[in-house]
Design a protein around this motif. Structure first.
Motif, PDB file in Angstrom:
ATOM      1  N   GLN A 241      -8.133  -5.487  -3.370  1.00 43.38           N
ATOM      2  CA  GLN A 241      -8.867  -4.311  -2.905  1.00 43.38           C
ATOM      3  C   GLN A 241      -9.680  -4.686  -1.665  1.00 43.38           C
ATOM      4  OE1 GLN A 241      -8.622  -1.280  -4.451  1.00 43.38           O
ATOM      5  NE2 GLN A 241      -7.309  -2.069  -6.104  1.00 43.38           N
ATOM      6  N   ILE A 242      -9.640  -3.824  -0.669  1.00 41.15           N
ATOM      7  CA  ILE A 242     -10.403  -4.073   0.552  1.00 41.15           C
ATOM      8  C   ILE A 242     -11.334  -2.891   0.809  1.00 41.15           C
ATOM      9  CG2 ILE A 242      -8.511  -3.165   1.974  1.00 41.15           C
ATOM     10  CD1 ILE A 242      -9.422  -5.081   4.183  1.00 41.15           C
ATOM     11  N   PRO A 243     -12.629  -3.118   1.004  1.00 31.83           N
ATOM     12  CA  PRO A 243     -13.553  -2.016   1.277  1.00 31.83           C
ATOM     13  C   PRO A 243     -13.274  -1.373   2.629  1.00 31.83           C
ATOM     14  CG  PRO A 243     -14.729  -3.996   0.551  1.00 31.83           C
ATOM     15  CD  PRO A 243     -13.325  -4.407   0.858  1.00 31.83           C
ATOM     16  N   ALA A 244     -13.694  -0.126   2.747  1.00 33.35           N
ATOM     17  CA  ALA A 244     -13.425   0.627   3.966  1.00 33.35           C
ATOM     18  C   ALA A 244     -14.037  -0.039   5.195  1.00 33.35           C
ATOM     19  CB  ALA A 244     -13.939   2.057   3.810  1.00 33.35           C
ATOM     20  N   ARG A 245     -15.272  -0.490   5.088  1.00 27.76           N
ATOM     21  CA  ARG A 245     -15.930  -1.109   6.242  1.00 27.76           C
ATOM     22  C   ARG A 245     -15.179  -2.352   6.693  1.00 27.76           C
ATOM     23  NH1 ARG A 245     -19.507   1.408   9.236  1.00 27.76           N
ATOM     24  NH2 ARG A 245     -20.924   1.824   7.482  1.00 27.76           N
ATOM     25  N   ALA A 246     -14.719  -3.166   5.743  1.00 29.50           N
ATOM     26  CA  ALA A 246     -13.992  -4.386   6.089  1.00 29.50           C
ATOM     27  C   ALA A 246     -12.672  -4.055   6.780  1.00 29.50           C
ATOM     28  CB  ALA A 246     -13.748  -5.216   4.835  1.00 29.50           C
ATOM     29  N   LEU A 247     -11.973  -3.023   6.294  1.00 30.18           N
ATOM     30  CA  LEU A 247     -10.722  -2.638   6.940  1.00 30.18           C
ATOM     31  C   LEU A 247     -10.984  -2.155   8.358  1.00 30.18           C
ATOM     32  CD1 LEU A 247      -7.712  -2.095   7.045  1.00 30.18           C
ATOM     33  CD2 LEU A 247      -8.138   0.104   5.928  1.00 30.18           C
ATOM     34  N   SER A 308      -8.192   8.606  -2.944  1.00 28.40           N
ATOM     35  CA  SER A 308      -9.313   7.961  -3.637  1.00 28.40           C
ATOM     36  C   SER A 308      -9.069   6.501  -3.967  1.00 28.40           C
ATOM     37  CB  SER A 308      -9.628   8.721  -4.936  1.00 28.40           C
ATOM     38  OG  SER A 308      -8.552   8.598  -5.849  1.00 28.40           O
ATOM     39  N   GLY A 309      -7.921   5.955  -3.568  1.00 28.76           N
ATOM     40  CA  GLY A 309      -7.617   4.560  -3.843  1.00 28.76           C
ATOM     41  C   GLY A 309      -6.857   4.321  -5.128  1.00 28.76           C
ATOM     42  N   VAL A 310      -6.480   5.388  -5.820  1.00 27.15           N
ATOM     43  CA  VAL A 310      -5.770   5.239  -7.098  1.00 27.15           C
ATOM     44  C   VAL A 310      -4.261   5.230  -6.896  1.00 27.15           C
ATOM     45  CG1 VAL A 310      -5.354   6.285  -9.342  1.00 27.15           C
ATOM     46  CG2 VAL A 310      -7.671   6.246  -8.408  1.00 27.15           C
ATOM     47  N   ARG A 311      -3.731   6.268  -6.259  1.00 26.91           N
ATOM     48  CA  ARG A 311      -2.285   6.272  -5.987  1.00 26.91           C
ATOM     49  C   ARG A 311      -1.884   5.099  -5.106  1.00 26.91           C
ATOM     50  NH1 ARG A 311      -1.411  11.750  -3.190  1.00 26.91           N
ATOM     51  NH2 ARG A 311      -3.683  11.898  -3.252  1.00 26.91           N
ATOM     52  N   SER A 312      -2.743   4.733  -4.185  1.00 28.94           N
ATOM     53  CA  SER A 312      -2.401   3.624  -3.291  1.00 28.94           C
ATOM     54  C   SER A 312      -2.419   2.289  -4.019  1.00 28.94           C
ATOM     55  CB  SER A 312      -3.336   3.598  -2.082  1.00 28.94           C
ATOM     56  OG  SER A 312      -4.691   3.662  -2.467  1.00 28.94           O
ATOM     57  N   THR A 313      -3.187   2.165  -5.101  1.00 28.40           N
ATOM     58  CA  THR A 313      -3.102   0.962  -5.928  1.00 28.40           C
ATOM     59  C   THR A 313      -1.725   0.862  -6.569  1.00 28.40           C
ATOM     60  OG1 THR A 313      -5.484   0.925  -6.366  1.00 28.40           O
ATOM     61  CG2 THR A 313      -4.071  -0.243  -7.925  1.00 28.40           C
ATOM     62  N   THR A 314      -1.228   1.999  -7.056  1.00 31.14           N
ATOM     63  CA  THR A 314       0.147   2.043  -7.565  1.00 31.14           C
ATOM     64  C   THR A 314       1.136   1.650  -6.479  1.00 31.14           C
ATOM     65  OG1 THR A 314      -0.361   3.745  -9.220  1.00 31.14           O
ATOM     66  CG2 THR A 314       1.933   3.577  -8.488  1.00 31.14           C
ATOM     67  N   ALA A 315       0.952   2.189  -5.281  1.00 32.37           N
ATOM     68  CA  ALA A 315       1.853   1.879  -4.167  1.00 32.37           C
ATOM     69  C   ALA A 315       1.807   0.405  -3.807  1.00 32.37           C
ATOM     70  CB  ALA A 315       1.485   2.731  -2.959  1.00 32.37           C
ATOM     71  N   ALA A 316       0.617  -0.173  -3.792  1.00 33.97           N
ATOM     72  CA  ALA A 316       0.483  -1.592  -3.464  1.00 33.97           C
ATOM     73  C   ALA A 316       1.209  -2.457  -4.487  1.00 33.97           C
ATOM     74  CB  ALA A 316      -0.993  -1.970  -3.384  1.00 33.97           C
ATOM     75  N   ALA A 317       1.100  -2.090  -5.762  1.00 36.63           N
ATOM     76  CA  ALA A 317       1.797  -2.852  -6.796  1.00 36.63           C
ATOM     77  C   ALA A 317       3.308  -2.728  -6.641  1.00 36.63           C
ATOM     78  CB  ALA A 317       1.352  -2.379  -8.181  1.00 36.63           C
ATOM     79  N   ILE A 318       3.780  -1.545  -6.279  1.00 41.70           N
ATOM     80  CA  ILE A 318       5.217  -1.354  -6.050  1.00 41.70           C
ATOM     81  C   ILE A 318       5.687  -2.221  -4.893  1.00 41.70           C
ATOM     82  CG2 ILE A 318       6.942   0.311  -5.248  1.00 41.70           C
ATOM     83  CD1 ILE A 318       5.391   2.451  -6.837  1.00 41.70           C
ATOM     84  N   LEU A 319       4.958  -2.210  -3.791  1.00 45.73           N
ATOM     85  CA  LEU A 319       5.356  -3.017  -2.632  1.00 45.73           C
ATOM     86  C   LEU A 319       5.325  -4.506  -2.962  1.00 45.73           C
ATOM     87  CD1 LEU A 319       3.563  -1.098   0.247  1.00 45.73           C
ATOM     88  CD2 LEU A 319       6.032  -1.186  -0.206  1.00 45.73           C
ATOM     89  N   THR A 320       4.341  -4.928  -3.719  1.00 45.85           N
ATOM     90  CA  THR A 320       4.279  -6.342  -4.122  1.00 45.85           C
ATOM     91  C   THR A 320       5.501  -6.716  -4.937  1.00 45.85           C
ATOM     92  OG1 THR A 320       1.861  -6.315  -4.082  1.00 45.85           O
ATOM     93  CG2 THR A 320       2.924  -8.056  -5.361  1.00 45.85           C
ATOM     94  N   SER A 321       5.907  -5.833  -5.851  1.00 43.17           N
ATOM     95  CA  SER A 321       7.083  -6.113  -6.684  1.00 43.17           C
ATOM     96  C   SER A 321       8.360  -6.154  -5.859  1.00 43.17           C
ATOM     97  CB  SER A 321       7.218  -5.068  -7.789  1.00 43.17           C
ATOM     98  OG  SER A 321       7.616  -3.811  -7.265  1.00 43.17           O
ATOM     99  N   LEU A 322       8.343  -5.519  -4.679  1.00 46.00           N
ATOM    100  CA  LEU A 322       9.515  -5.512  -3.798  1.00 46.00           C
ATOM    101  C   LEU A 322       9.516  -6.679  -2.811  1.00 46.00           C
ATOM    102  CD1 LEU A 322       9.733  -1.678  -3.024  1.00 46.00           C
ATOM    103  CD2 LEU A 322      11.217  -3.024  -4.538  1.00 46.00           C
ATOM    104  N   GLY A 323       8.538  -7.581  -2.947  1.00 43.43           N
ATOM    105  CA  GLY A 323       8.541  -8.794  -2.147  1.00 43.43           C
ATOM    106  C   GLY A 323       7.604  -8.804  -0.959  1.00 43.43           C
ATOM    107  N   PHE A 324       6.778  -7.800  -0.808  1.00 45.49           N
ATOM    108  CA  PHE A 324       5.796  -7.803   0.271  1.00 45.49           C
ATOM    109  C   PHE A 324       4.625  -8.706  -0.153  1.00 45.49           C
ATOM    110  CE2 PHE A 324       8.321  -4.099   1.015  1.00 45.49           C
ATOM    111  CZ  PHE A 324       8.395  -3.988   2.398  1.00 45.49           C
ATOM    112  N   GLU A 325       4.318  -9.679   0.679  1.00 47.52           N
ATOM    113  CA  GLU A 325       3.437 -10.760   0.266  1.00 47.52           C
ATOM    114  C   GLU A 325       1.959 -10.455   0.437  1.00 47.52           C
ATOM    115  OE1 GLU A 325       4.236 -13.595  -1.127  1.00 47.52           O
ATOM    116  OE2 GLU A 325       6.409 -13.317  -1.070  1.00 47.52           O
ATOM    117  N   LYS A 331      -9.980   0.354  -0.973  1.00 46.79           N
ATOM    118  CA  LYS A 331     -10.822   0.718  -2.112  1.00 46.79           C
ATOM    119  C   LYS A 331     -11.549   2.031  -1.825  1.00 46.79           C
ATOM    120  CE  LYS A 331     -14.493  -1.142  -5.061  1.00 46.79           C
ATOM    121  NZ  LYS A 331     -15.411  -2.294  -5.263  1.00 46.79           N
ATOM    122  N   GLY A 332     -11.396   2.992  -2.726  1.00 49.57           N
ATOM    123  CA  GLY A 332     -12.033   4.294  -2.534  1.00 49.57           C
ATOM    124  C   GLY A 332     -11.281   5.233  -1.633  1.00 49.57           C
TER     125      GLY A 332
END
Length: 349
Positions: A241-247, A308-325, A331-332
């Motif tokens: 998770q990365i906070p908005a300010r950091a991104l 809100s950072g929820v669907r994108s958490t699902t998306a991040a997990a999907i991309l990780t499972s597809l080999g994106f490192e 976050k949020g």
């Protein structure tokens, strides 16, 4: 006011209607009972004006989206709700007219970040924030026992003593209570401080709902079970998770900057929250099929974004499972980005 509980089970759905104008809302409808609700509305000659979820449910599929499609009723949820197909987002103090009645929304997070309670006359629908002689669990992702205590003690318990309490769930055969009774008799709250309540909730160690894997993420994304292969809860917990300010700082200072993938629907991408300049729009429902478009980024930083950072958490997990490192989640989501006043590409409408 016409008021009925429709399910007669552990999960509660409430019909609230203005008898004068023959208009109604359904609160926390179950997808499994849509035919029953429509039949009753027709029998009572009521027009369904709105459908409301008091929070994102983890133990049953919501009926809000299908009912909205079938009847044209407005789908209403709290501003922090992650699902894309919400027609009206409400915040603390917002109201909704229903004929001669007025629904007043109280933001009551804690069980979930998007929890709301609804006051209508001398009745309050408390979702899973306050139950009869209990409270909703606060150990799901986004749950916060301290916020829940504040919601109950600081908001719900300030309502008049005689206010009738109608929760979204009950597991002991109760049908109603009052604010005075819960303040005096609720064993999780009576005599508890904020600190002792947090400790009590942390010690519960409750099992997960039986259907959480097949219910929670579809409710969060408004996608059917077979439209997407959802990641496991364990995979979700490993997403960075990365906070908005950091991104924002990374996008300004790094060369090349991380690539931003926005997995909201196109209408959201172009909607009121805008989008991060330079973000690519790839809706969650198409992400796995379009992952090949990101092939060159498998060894480069990616940041995934949604409302809100929820669907994108699902998306991040999907991309990780597809080999994106190197995948992270904002976050949020765009709510956090927007609330900080960070730059957005303007809406197209």
């Amino acid at each position: 006011m016409l008021l009925r509980e429709l399910n007669r089970g552990k999960c509660k759905t409430y019909l609230v209607a203005c008898e004068r104008d023959r208009v109604a809302v359904l609160i926390d409808p179950l997808r499994d009972h849509i035919d029953r609700y429509l039949a009753l509305l027709a029998y009572l000659q009521l027009k369904l004006q709105a459908v409301i979820d008091t929070h994102t449910h983890a133990d049953h599929r919501t009926g809000c989206f299908e009912l909205g499609d079938l009847t044209g009723a407005t789908v209403v949820m709290h501003r922090n709700a992650p699902a894309p197909r919400v027609d009206r987002h409400v915040s603390d103090g917002d109201t909704l007219p229903l004929g001669a009645l007025t629904l007043r929304f109280l933001a009551t997070p804690g069980h979930t970040p998007d929890g709301v309670s609804i006051v209508v006359g001398d009745t309050v629908f408390t979702g899973d924030t306050l139950l009869i002689r209990g409270t909703g669990r606060a150990d799901f992702s986004g749950g916060d026992a301290a916020a829940q205590y504040d919601s109950i003690v600081g908001k719900l318990f300030t309502l008049p003593d005689q206010t009738v309490v109608l929760p979204a769930h009950d597991y002991r055969g109760n049908t109603a209570s009052t604010i005075a009774e819960e303040r005096r008799l609720n064993p999780r709250l009576a005599g508890q401080t904020r600190e002792s309540y947090v400790a009590l909730m942390a010690a519960l160690q409750l099992p997960l709902p039986d259907r959480v894997q097949e219910v929670l993420q579809p409710n969060q994304s408004a996608l059917d079970d077979d439209a997407l292969s959802f990641p496991t809860l364990a995979q979700l917990s490993e997403v960075r998770q990365i906070p908005a300010r950091a991104l924002s700082q990374m996008l300004a200072r790094l060369s090349p900057p991380p690539r931003v993938i926005d997995v909201r629907e196109q209408s959201e991408f172009d909607g009121e929250l805008g989008h991060i300049p330079g973000a690519a729009a790839i809706p969650l429902r198409t992400l796995a099929a379009r992952a090949g478009e990101l092939g060159a980024s498998k060894d480069s930083p990616l940041v995934v974004v949604c409302r809100s950072g929820v669907r994108s958490t699902t998306a991040a997990a999907i991309l990780t499972s597809l080999g994106f490192e190197y995948v992270s989640n904002l976050k949020g989501g765009m709510l956090a980005w927007h609330d900080l006043g960070l730059p957005v590409a303007p809406p197209s409408r």
